[in-house]
Write a protein that holds these residues in place. Structure first.
Motif, PDB file in Angstrom:
ATOM      1  N   THR A  24       0.887  -1.208  -0.080  1.00  0.00           N
ATOM      2  CA  THR A  24       0.131  -0.072  -0.056  1.00  0.00           C
ATOM      3  C   THR A  24       1.073   1.370   0.020  1.00  0.00           C
ATOM      4  OG1 THR A  24      -1.733  -1.196   1.302  1.00  0.00           O
ATOM      5  CG2 THR A  24      -1.877   1.265   1.132  1.00  0.00           C
ATOM      6  N   ALA A  25       1.918   1.257   0.639  1.00  0.00           N
ATOM      7  CA  ALA A  25       2.659   2.417   0.883  1.00  0.00           C
ATOM      8  C   ALA A  25       3.777   2.847  -0.226  1.00  0.00           C
ATOM      9  CB  ALA A  25       3.592   2.369   2.263  1.00  0.00           C
ATOM     10  N   TRP A  26       4.274   1.918  -0.904  1.00  0.00           N
ATOM     11  CA  TRP A  26       5.366   2.116  -1.745  1.00  0.00           C
ATOM     12  C   TRP A  26       5.110   3.517  -2.733  1.00  0.00           C
ATOM     13  CZ3 TRP A  26       5.710   1.899  -6.958  1.00  0.00           C
ATOM     14  CH2 TRP A  26       4.622   1.190  -7.863  1.00  0.00           C
ATOM     15  N   PRO A  27       3.769   3.392  -3.456  1.00  0.00           N
ATOM     16  CA  PRO A  27       3.464   4.292  -4.368  1.00  0.00           C
ATOM     17  C   PRO A  27       3.388   5.849  -3.689  1.00  0.00           C
ATOM     18  CG  PRO A  27       1.718   2.628  -4.383  1.00  0.00           C
ATOM     19  CD  PRO A  27       2.667   2.530  -3.307  1.00  0.00           C
ATOM     20  N   PHE A  28       3.056   5.856  -2.602  1.00  0.00           N
ATOM     21  CA  PHE A  28       3.008   7.180  -1.617  1.00  0.00           C
ATOM     22  C   PHE A  28       4.571   7.490  -1.346  1.00  0.00           C
ATOM     23  CE2 PHE A  28      -1.275   5.538  -1.378  1.00  0.00           C
ATOM     24  CZ  PHE A  28      -2.043   6.399  -1.868  1.00  0.00           C
ATOM     25  N   LEU A  29       5.107   6.503  -0.603  1.00  0.00           N
ATOM     26  CA  LEU A  29       6.614   6.764  -0.510  1.00  0.00           C
ATOM     27  C   LEU A  29       7.431   7.314  -1.606  1.00  0.00           C
ATOM     28  CD1 LEU A  29       6.939   3.986   2.227  1.00  0.00           C
ATOM     29  CD2 LEU A  29       6.666   6.475   2.724  1.00  0.00           C
ATOM     30  N   SER A  30       7.149   6.670  -2.735  1.00  0.00           N
ATOM     31  CA  SER A  30       7.939   7.151  -3.860  1.00  0.00           C
ATOM     32  C   SER A  30       7.383   8.610  -4.183  1.00  0.00           C
ATOM     33  CB  SER A  30       7.276   6.385  -5.236  1.00  0.00           C
ATOM     34  OG  SER A  30       7.756   4.982  -4.853  1.00  0.00           O
ATOM     35  N   GLY A  31       6.259   9.092  -3.780  1.00  0.00           N
ATOM     36  CA  GLY A  31       5.800  10.446  -4.074  1.00  0.00           C
ATOM     37  C   GLY A  31       6.611  11.378  -3.114  1.00  0.00           C
ATOM     38  N   THR A  32       6.731  10.610  -1.964  1.00  0.00           N
ATOM     39  CA  THR A  32       7.255  11.689  -0.862  1.00  0.00           C
ATOM     40  C   THR A  32       8.641  11.702  -1.031  1.00  0.00           C
ATOM     41  OG1 THR A  32       5.835  10.607   0.664  1.00  0.00           O
ATOM     42  CG2 THR A  32       7.780  11.580   1.658  1.00  0.00           C
ATOM     43  N   ALA A  33       9.508  10.564  -1.430  1.00  0.00           N
ATOM     44  CA  ALA A  33      10.870  10.926  -2.165  1.00  0.00           C
ATOM     45  C   ALA A  33      11.280  11.914  -3.153  1.00  0.00           C
ATOM     46  CB  ALA A  33      11.323   9.409  -2.369  1.00  0.00           C
ATOM     47  N   LEU A  34      10.288  11.854  -4.256  1.00  0.00           N
ATOM     48  CA  LEU A  34      10.223  12.867  -5.098  1.00  0.00           C
ATOM     49  C   LEU A  34       9.901  14.122  -4.739  1.00  0.00           C
ATOM     50  CD1 LEU A  34      10.652  13.180  -8.453  1.00  0.00           C
ATOM     51  CD2 LEU A  34       8.285  12.766  -8.772  1.00  0.00           C
ATOM     52  N   GLY A  35       8.843  14.306  -3.840  1.00  0.00           N
ATOM     53  CA  GLY A  35       8.697  15.646  -3.280  1.00  0.00           C
ATOM     54  C   GLY A  35      10.062  16.275  -2.608  1.00  0.00           C
ATOM     55  N   TRP A  36      10.808  15.147  -1.841  1.00  0.00           N
ATOM     56  CA  TRP A  36      11.889  15.731  -1.113  1.00  0.00           C
ATOM     57  C   TRP A  36      12.861  16.403  -2.143  1.00  0.00           C
ATOM     58  CZ3 TRP A  36      14.517  16.097   3.649  1.00  0.00           C
ATOM     59  CH2 TRP A  36      13.735  15.774   4.872  1.00  0.00           C
ATOM     60  N   LEU A  37      13.221  15.516  -3.370  1.00  0.00           N
ATOM     61  CA  LEU A  37      14.004  15.848  -4.413  1.00  0.00           C
ATOM     62  C   LEU A  37      13.659  17.359  -5.114  1.00  0.00           C
ATOM     63  CD1 LEU A  37      14.842  12.409  -5.744  1.00  0.00           C
ATOM     64  CD2 LEU A  37      16.361  13.731  -4.487  1.00  0.00           C
ATOM     65  N   VAL A  38      12.300  17.249  -5.451  1.00  0.00           N
ATOM     66  CA  VAL A  38      11.997  18.334  -6.108  1.00  0.00           C
ATOM     67  C   VAL A  38      12.208  19.498  -5.318  1.00  0.00           C
ATOM     68  CG1 VAL A  38      10.000  19.670  -7.152  1.00  0.00           C
ATOM     69  CG2 VAL A  38      10.586  17.372  -7.679  1.00  0.00           C
ATOM     70  N   SER A  39      11.721  19.507  -4.066  1.00  0.00           N
ATOM     71  CA  SER A  39      11.622  20.924  -3.275  1.00  0.00           C
ATOM     72  C   SER A  39      13.027  21.134  -2.455  1.00  0.00           C
ATOM     73  CB  SER A  39      10.715  20.652  -2.031  1.00  0.00           C
ATOM     74  OG  SER A  39      11.038  19.569  -1.023  1.00  0.00           O
ATOM     75  N   ARG A  40      14.119  19.967  -2.627  1.00  0.00           N
ATOM     76  CA  ARG A  40      15.191  19.984  -1.933  1.00  0.00           C
ATOM     77  C   ARG A  40      15.235  20.187  -0.374  1.00  0.00           C
ATOM     78  NH1 ARG A  40      18.608  24.265  -5.557  1.00  0.00           N
ATOM     79  NH2 ARG A  40      18.461  23.035  -7.915  1.00  0.00           N
TER      80      ARG A  40
END
Length: 123
Positions: A40-56
């Motif tokens: 259940t979590a991997w799609p959302f955690l992927s988004g969280t990781a990308l958000g961290w990268l995009v926002s630095r």
């Protein structure tokens, strides 16, 4: 007070997403075993990781905007896109609930941190 730049801030976001997923699984009587939670979590955690990268986010991890907003939106958008791509289901009601709950979790801790930090600095 300048927040320390440690992985603890990313950890808070990860825990917030995991809690969201665990609550969702529990509310649908799916059980909260490690395998199910990971599924259940991997799609959302992927988004969280990308958000961290995009926002630095490592630069200003506790900032409500833009860091928190970018991490939140990325968590929801990427999470839903990956769920749709894997036929996991993306009903509008789920999008609304996921957006609301992750918003409260991912923005809420940042708002609380900001308020506490301001209170301490005025004393």
């Amino acid at each position: 007070m300048q927040p320390q730049r440690k992985p603890v801030w990313l950890g808070i976001d990860v825990v917030a997403v995991l809690i969201f997923c665990a609550l969702g699984r529990r509310s649908h009587d799916e059980g909260i075993d490690l395998s199910g939670l990971a599924t259940t979590a991997w799609p959302f955690l992927s988004g969280t990781a990308l958000g961290w990268l995009v926002s630095r986010a490592w630069r200003r991890p506790t900032a409500l905007a833009p860091t928190g907003v970018i991490v939140w939106i990325s968590t929801v958008l990427v999470g839903m896109a990956l769920r749709a791509a894997t036929s996991a289901g993306v009903a509008w009601s789920f999008v609304i609930v996921a957006s609301t709950v992750t918003g409260v979790f991912l923005l809420g801790w940042r708002a609380a941190f900001t308020l506490l930090t301001r209170r301490r600095s005025t004393r």
